[in-house]
Structure formats: structure tokens, C-alpha cells
Design an enzyme around this catalytic site. Structure first.
Site, short mmCIF file in Angstrom:
data_model
loop_
_atom_site.label_atom_id
_atom_site.label_comp_id
_atom_site.label_asym_id
_atom_site.label_seq_id
_atom_site.Cartn_x
_atom_site.Cartn_y
_atom_site.Cartn_z
N CYS A 2 0.86 -1.27 0.14
CA CYS A 2 -0.04 -0.13 -0.02
C CYS A 2 0.87 1.12 0.00
O CYS A 2 1.91 1.22 0.55
CB CYS A 2 -0.97 0.10 1.19
SG CYS A 2 -2.11 -1.06 1.23
N ARG A 27 3.98 -0.46 -4.71
CA ARG A 27 3.74 -0.89 -3.45
C ARG A 27 2.53 -1.73 -3.31
O ARG A 27 2.07 -2.28 -2.26
CB ARG A 27 3.73 0.16 -2.20
CG ARG A 27 5.08 0.91 -2.23
CD ARG A 27 4.75 2.08 -1.21
NE ARG A 27 4.78 1.49 0.28
CZ ARG A 27 5.79 1.33 0.96
NH1 ARG A 27 6.83 1.34 0.43
NH2 ARG A 27 5.39 0.74 2.21
N TRP A 80 -2.87 -2.56 -1.71
CA TRP A 80 -2.60 -4.20 -1.96
C TRP A 80 -3.36 -4.82 -0.94
O TRP A 80 -3.37 -4.71 0.12
CB TRP A 80 -1.14 -4.42 -1.54
CG TRP A 80 -0.57 -5.54 -2.20
CD1 TRP A 80 -0.24 -6.22 -3.19
CD2 TRP A 80 -0.43 -7.09 -1.20
NE1 TRP A 80 0.19 -7.43 -3.00
CE2 TRP A 80 0.06 -7.98 -1.77
CE3 TRP A 80 -0.92 -7.18 0.27
CZ2 TRP A 80 0.12 -9.19 -1.38
CZ3 TRP A 80 -0.70 -8.34 0.79
CH2 TRP A 80 -0.33 -9.36 0.04
N ASN A 106 -1.69 1.93 5.77
CA ASN A 106 -1.24 0.82 5.33
C ASN A 106 -0.60 0.12 6.43
O ASN A 106 -0.29 0.53 7.38
CB ASN A 106 0.15 1.50 4.81
CG ASN A 106 1.32 0.46 4.42
OD1 ASN A 106 0.79 -0.76 4.27
ND2 ASN A 106 2.53 0.62 4.29
N GLY A 107 -1.10 -1.35 6.39
CA GLY A 107 -0.88 -2.29 7.38
C GLY A 107 -2.01 -3.09 7.72
O GLY A 107 -2.77 -3.39 6.99
N GLU A 488 17.76 -18.18 -7.21
CA GLU A 488 17.33 -16.55 -7.54
C GLU A 488 16.66 -16.75 -9.00
O GLU A 488 15.81 -15.97 -9.34
CB GLU A 488 18.71 -15.75 -7.56
CG GLU A 488 18.12 -14.45 -7.79
CD GLU A 488 17.10 -13.54 -7.26
OE1 GLU A 488 16.80 -14.23 -6.16
OE2 GLU A 488 16.87 -12.51 -7.54
N LYS A 492 13.19 -15.38 -9.92
CA LYS A 492 12.77 -14.33 -10.91
C LYS A 492 11.82 -14.90 -12.12
O LYS A 492 10.92 -14.13 -12.41
CB LYS A 492 14.25 -13.71 -11.90
CG LYS A 492 15.07 -13.11 -10.87
CD LYS A 492 14.60 -11.68 -10.54
CE LYS A 492 13.83 -11.53 -9.36
NZ LYS A 492 14.63 -11.46 -8.12
N GLU A 495 8.03 -15.26 -10.72
CA GLU A 495 7.38 -14.07 -10.20
C GLU A 495 6.99 -13.07 -11.24
O GLU A 495 5.94 -12.63 -11.02
CB GLU A 495 7.81 -13.36 -8.93
CG GLU A 495 9.35 -12.60 -9.43
CD GLU A 495 10.11 -11.87 -8.40
OE1 GLU A 495 9.45 -11.45 -7.59
OE2 GLU A 495 11.51 -11.66 -8.47
N HIS A 511 17.56 -37.10 -5.53
CA HIS A 511 16.65 -37.45 -4.43
C HIS A 511 15.13 -37.01 -4.60
O HIS A 511 14.56 -36.79 -3.64
CB HIS A 511 16.98 -36.70 -3.12
CG HIS A 511 18.85 -37.19 -2.86
ND1 HIS A 511 18.91 -38.58 -2.55
CD2 HIS A 511 19.84 -36.66 -3.16
CE1 HIS A 511 20.17 -38.75 -2.36
NE2 HIS A 511 20.69 -37.67 -2.78
N LYS A 608 6.17 -4.35 -3.71
CA LYS A 608 7.64 -4.37 -3.70
C LYS A 608 7.93 -4.34 -2.21
O LYS A 608 9.08 -5.13 -1.82
CB LYS A 608 8.12 -3.02 -4.19
CG LYS A 608 9.57 -2.75 -3.92
CD LYS A 608 10.06 -3.19 -5.33
CE LYS A 608 11.71 -3.13 -5.10
NZ LYS A 608 12.33 -4.24 -5.76
C1 F6R Z 1 11.85 -10.78 -5.41
C2 F6R Z 1 11.73 -9.72 -4.36
C3 F6R Z 1 11.41 -10.11 -3.10
C4 F6R Z 1 12.29 -9.44 -2.15
C5 F6R Z 1 11.48 -9.75 -0.72
C6 F6R Z 1 12.43 -9.07 0.51
O1 F6R Z 1 12.43 -10.28 -6.54
O2 F6R Z 1 12.13 -8.84 -4.42
O3 F6R Z 1 11.42 -11.61 -2.95
O4 F6R Z 1 13.37 -9.73 -2.01
O5 F6R Z 1 10.22 -9.45 -0.55
O6 F6R Z 1 12.20 -7.77 0.08
P1 F6R Z 1 13.56 -6.72 1.06
O7 F6R Z 1 14.77 -7.00 0.44
O8 F6R Z 1 12.97 -5.45 0.76
O9 F6R Z 1 13.25 -7.25 2.35
#
Ligand code: F6R
Length: 613
Positions: A2, A27, A80, A106-107, A488, A492, A495, A511, A608
Site C-alpha cells: 500500500c 507498493r 494491496w 498501510n498495515g 534466484e 525471477k 514471479e 533425491h 515491492k
Molecule cells: C523478489 C523480491 C522479493 C524481496 C523480498 C524481500 O524479486 O523482490 O523476494 O527480495 O520481498 O524484500 P526486502 O529485500 O525489501 O526485505
């Protein structure tokens, strides 16, 4: 999660609010809304979908508040959804029964059902937890006739996390705010002030910011900032931070998406982090690390706590720190760590990694560790964020704002900080050979140029993305320090393209996951040169024998038998190969998502900054 913006001043109100909201869209983006005060009345407009949907349908009234009103005041929100589906009724801002207050939040309010039963005489219009707060303020205000006092009481009644911004028709020049466990920043201008969830929303207008702390509440007018804190309810003096981010940094600068721009910024990020910390062949964290050498020497164990991509960076850090600084490292996912009664002994250092510095689970883990009175170190990309302020020391990852929801440059920024910190520790503990230390620094210096080489020719990745983007499942395999890069790469891809992908340590394949392999399964193998190359080539062969399509990251001169698609990469020091190997995987995810016409910068269901549990 949010995004909030509030503004009081003489600028074009709706422009400031909508532009600010667009900068916060990363956000959350399932609905949005705006409210202004005009002629002593609250005007509100909300819509489901992206901010553009709300902007397109804004009534004329919003563009021309009452003529004589020079001072303009309003707030806006991008949502969100947590409590209540995305709908117009559930979108913020929310208004009380008497239409005296308008509020954005927000929260999460944990005791909202309990509070709702206490507020029986109020008429609720949404399914949200947020609406409770505005009615609660109304209820308390009936007795106090004082907004600040009412906010103070709200703090005592509400359980959960919140950043709230509120306007009251009876005090028309003020934007009230309160925060607990959700970020809120004040932007300080000339005869104007801002309140927002994050800096990018205000960067076009000011570079002076105050980061509110837990328990802070107060108000801003166009010329005044008043902050109080719940602990003593007296006025607080908070430091004003000057942030030298350029507003252009939060623009796409000709790239199709922020994610692509941020992928391309990585060589510079790595370079910045190195050159600002290496002087005369010595690593120096200057004012960043406030732990003295004696204490650092005594460290017997390190925990690294993070979520998502930042957790993957932590895993790379474990391999490196254990190898060179000879300290055992345990890496934990923050949401697990905070609930598992970890055994933390003295002489432990706990590192928290977070791009945003506001991730709820990471911050809860930080609070837990602080209760044990253990030394903490943050690795963070947002100066002034909660992690940045509350860890004993913080290393800044120097990436500038990361807007794309999928983290890319923050990841490589975190890696390079972990490498430098690992070597710094190794040197202080005198456990690394002088020549080896020097050679490692020399190799690290060369990395940005190799990264540029990959980014200058992305054709091979584009072709792969085109060929394989219709597949439903991918497997990513890596070993040793490149195992986290397999994780990773898979994260990527899933997501942003919504293609199912699993990252696995290659030796673990037999396994279980090998059962998944058939001719339709692309297997991406990180097989660049290093101590485990032969082992990974055996794993690659095992996958090929089950008819997998093998996509392999390799260096010049490697065997190409059994490989269907080779991605040729420059040969670098094995320890730093994650910095290079992650690039083609980020690009593969990016191009696949783009071909599939996904919303690359704002993938579905994601936000984000995960500021709720
Ligand atoms: C994936 C991504 C998330 C963040 C995670 C932690 O691309 O961006 O997995 O890495 O939400 O966020 P931060 O680093 O802000 O604590």
C-alpha cells in the site's frame, strides 16, 4: 505494501497526489483513491485497478477546488488488498459516519473484529480493517474534540501495524499522521509539506526528509511539522535527512520497463560499492560499521536473516564468509526465524539483509535479536528506513531507488556488500593470506566490466526466451556458491512470467526432482568453471539422459556435449561468479515475461515492500 501520499501546500494538488501515487504504485496496485478538502467538505474518488483507472474517471471537481482556497490539502492511496477483496468500497480513503474525517492506512489491524463490535452505532461501508480506525477516531473525537489526543488513544486501542494519514474538516490546514511498524516519511518543502510511504513519491519536490519512528504521531501544515511520540507524548526533535537521489532515477529513462533499466544499472552498482570502500588495497567501511575490531575478532557465529531475493544473497554470503573469514554462518528466512526460538549465544553477529529496510518479518526478527542484546548489522538500500536506523550498524548497498517489483540491482548490491564484509572480517581476523586477499580484490574490481560485456550482447538470451517461454515448468540447478543463483533464477522466472520454476542444488536432484524430468522440461544448469564444474557436468548428463532440454551457462572452452542451448559467459573468479551468472537468468525471466505480455514491473499479487506479515 500500500502506498500513501498526503500534501498540503499551494501546488496543483491533484497533480502532486496522482504523480506521487504513481511513484508508489510498486507498493500495491489493485485499487486506488484520492480525497481532497474543498470548501470545508471532503471529496473522495476511488476505483478498482491501476491508478490510471482512478485518474481517468476523476470528476472535474478535483481539478478546481474552491477558487479562493490558495492552500490545498489532500491525500491518496494505492492498495494491496489484505482484508477485503479489491473493490471500490474497499479502496481507501475511508470516511467516518459524520464525514468529518478521511483516512488512508498501510498495515493490518489485528483486533479489528473486536473493535467493530465496540463500534456498533457506526455504519460501515467496506469489509476492510482500515475503516474501523476512522470510525474509532470519530468515536473518540466526540469526547476529546482534539484530533491529536484522539490519535493518541487510537494507538492504545489498536493492535497491529499501521501508517495512517488523516484529514479532519474541523482542522482544515493539517495533515495528521501516526505510525507503528509500517513506514511513513515526511517530505519537508518551502511553504508546503508531504507525508508518504516512501521517498520516490516526493523526490520531484524536495530532497529533505524526516523518517518517522515507531509510536510517532503528529501533523504537518504548510509551514509547520509537529511530531510527538507515544512513549512520553512530548514534542520530538527528529533529524532531517538530505537524500541525494535524482528524480530521474525514478524514471524509466527510455527502457521499456524499470526492471530492464535496473538490470542494466548493475555494473555501476557493483563499481560504486567497490570503489567507495577500497582504498590502497584495504577495505574500509568508514562510518558504516560501528563495531570495533576487537569485537569483530571475537565473533564466533553469524546469522543472516532475510526474505526472498535478499535471502538468496544471504546464502551466497554464507559460502563466502565461511570460506574466507572462517566463521560459521546460519542463514534463515525471517518468517521462520522469528517464530523458532533460535539459540543465539553471545559473540554472535546477526546480519539482516533487506532492500527496502521495511520488510515486516525481517524487522520482527531484528526486534527479537535486539531483545537478546546481540550485535546487529543491516545491509540495506534505503537510507533512513527502519532497518537502516535500528540495526547497530548498517551497510548501504548504493543501488539508488529500485522500482521494479522483482529485485535485481539490489541483489547484486547485497552480494558485493557481503563479499566486501567477508573479506574485511577475514583481514581483521588475520585468517586470509595476504596475496589471496589482494588477488580477490583485483578479481572483484574486474567484475563490472564482465557484467557490461554480458549486457552488451543479450541476443542469445532473447532467442532462448522466445524458444522456451511457452514451457510450463523449469528446473534451475547449481552447486556451491552458485546454488543460491539457481534459486534466484527460478524465483525471477516464476514471479514475473508466472512460469513454474524450481531451483535446486544439483547434487540433490536424484533425491526427488529428477522424477519431474522429461522432454518438455527445460533444465537451466549453472555450469561455469569452478571447483565443482565436473560434478555439475555429471548432473547435467543425468538430466540429459532423461531427455531434458539442457540450457547451460558455461565458459569458453567447456565441453558442450549434452547441452542443447549454451549461454557463453566470461570466465571470472569462482567466488564472484554469482555476480555474473545471475545476469542471464534475470534477463531470461525478463524477456520471457515480456514475450508473454506480463506486467513485468508490477506482477500480479506482488508488492515491492512487504510491510505486513
Ligand atoms: C523478489 C523480491 C522479493 C524481496 C523480498 C524481500 O524479486 O523482490 O523476494 O527480495 O520481498 O524484500 P526486502 O529485500 O525489501 O526485505
Amino acid at each position: 505494501m500500500c502506498g500513501i501520499i498526503g500534501y498540503v501546500g499551494e501546488k496543483n494538488l491533484i497533480k502532486v497526489l496522482i504523480n506521487g501515487l504513481k511513484k508508489l504504485e510498486y507498493r500495491g496496485y489493485d485499487s486506488s483513491g484520492v480525497a481532497i478538502l474543498s470548501g470545508g467538505k471532503i471529496f473522495r474518488h476511488r476505483a478498482v485497478g491501476k491508478i490510471l483507472e482512478m485518474e481517468k474517471t476523476l470528476p472535474r471537481k478535483f481539478f478546481s477546488p474552491v477558487e479562493k482556497e490558495k492552500l490545498k490539502i489532500g491525500l491518496a492511496h494505492t492498495r494491496w488488498a489484505t482484508h477485503g477483496r479489491p473493490s471500490e468500497e474497499n479502496a481507501h480513503p475511508h470516511i467516518d459516519c459524520g464525514e468529518q474525517f478521511v483516512l488512508v492506512h498501510n498495515g493490518i489491524i489485528e483486533n479489528y473484529l473486536e473493535l467493530k463490535t465496540k463500534l456498533k452505532k457506526h455504519k460501515f461501508q467496506s469489509e476492510t480493517d482500515t475503516e474501523i480506525i476512522v470510525h474509532l477516531v470519530e468515536e473518540i473525537y466526540e469526547k476529546t474534540r482534539n484530533v491529536l489526543e484522539s490519535l493518541n488513544t487510537v494507538f492504545k486501542e489498536v493492535k497491529g501495524s499501521y501508517a495512517i494519514v488523516l484529514i479532519c474538516v474541523n482542522e482544515p490546514g493539517k495533515i495528521f499522521f501516526a505510525r507503528k511498524d509500517s513506514p511513513l516519511v515526511l517530505g519537508i518543502g518551502n511553504n508546503e509539506n508531504f507525508v508518504a510511504s516512501d521517498i520516490p513519491a516526493m523526490l520531484e519536490y524536495t530532497n529533505k526528509f524526516i523518517f518517522l519512528e515507531n509510536g510517532d504521531y503528529g501533523f504537518v501544515t504548510d509551514r509547520e511539522v509537529k511530531i510527538y511520540n507515544l512513549k512520553n507524548n512530548i514534542e520530538q526533535v527528529r533529524k532531517e535527512h538530505k537524500i541525494n537521489w535524482d528524480p530521474v532515477m525514478v524514471e524509466r529513462a527510455g527502457y521499456k520497463h524499470f526492471m530492464l533499466k535496473e538490470i542494466y544499472e548493475q555494473p555501476l552498482v557493483v563499481k560504486e560499492n567497490i570503489v567507495s570502500r577500497i582504498f590502497a588495497e584495504e577495505i574500509n567501511f568508514k562510518d558504516e560499521i560501528k563495531i570495533n575490531d576487537k569485537k569483530l575478532k571475537q565473533i564466533k557465529k553469524i546469522f543472516i536473516i532475510a526474505c526472498g531475493t535478499s535471502y538468496h544473497a544471504g546464502l551466497v554470503g554464507k559460502y563466502f564468509i565461511e570460506k574466507f573469514a572462517k566463521i560459521p554462518v546460519e542463514v534463515d528466512i525471517a518468517s521462520e526465524f522469528r517464530y523458532r526460538d533460535p539459540l543465539i549465544e553471545k559473540d554472535t553477529l546477526v546480519i539482516f539483509i533487506s532492500q527496502s529496510g521495511e520488510t515486516a518479518d525481517t524487522l520482527a526478527s531484528l526486534s527479537l535479536v535486539k531483545e537478546y542484546k546481540i550485535t546487529t548489522l543491516g545491509i540495506c538500500n534505503v537510507i533512513g528506513s527502519t532497518l537502516y536506523r535500528e540495526a547497530d550498524s548498517t551497510i548501504y548497498t548504493k543501488c539508488g531507488p529500485e522500482i521494479g517489483v522483482a529485485s535485481t540491482k539490489a541483489f547484486t548490491g547485497q552480494l558485493v556488500c557481503l563479499y566486501l564484509f567477508g573479506l574485511y572480517l577475514a583481514k581483521i581476523k588475520s585468517v586470509v593470506d595476504k596475496d589471496e586477499y589482494k588477488n580477490l580484490l583485483t578479481s572483484l574490481y574486474k567484475i563490472p566490466a564482465f557484467m557490461e560485456q554480458i549486457l552488451n550482447d543479450t541476443n542469445q538470451i532473447k532467442i532462448l526466451a522466445k524458444k522456451y517461454s511457452q514451457k510450463h515448468d523449469f528446473l534451475f540447478l547449481g552447486r556451491g556458491i552458485n546454488y543460491p543463483i539457481a534459486l534466484e533464477g527460478a524465483l525471477k522466472l516464476k514471479e514475473i512470467s508466472y512460469i513454474h520454476a524450481e531451483g535446486y542444488p544439483a547434487g540433490e536432484m536424484k533425491h526427488g526432482p529428477i522424477a519431474l524430468i522429461d522432454k518438455d522440461m527445460p533444465v537451466v544448469v549453472i555450469a561455469t568453471k569452478g571447483s565443482l564444474m565436473e560434478k555439475i557436468f555429471s548432473n547435467l548428463e543425468e538430466a540429459k539422459s532423461r531427455n531434458a532440454k539442457i540450457i547451460a551457462l558455461i565458459n569458453k572452452g567447456s565441453v558442450t556435449k549434452n547441452i542443447d542451448e549454451k549461454v557463453l559467459l566470461p570466465e571470472v573468479e569462482e567466488q564472484f561468479s554469482p555476480l555474473v551468472n545471475v545476469l542471464p537468468l534475470q534477463l531470461l525471466a525478463y524477456y520471457a515475461a515480456d514475450i508473454l505480455k506480463r506486467d513485468v514491473d508490477q506482477p500480479r499479487n506482488l508488492a515491492k515492500s512487504v510491510t505486513v506479515e
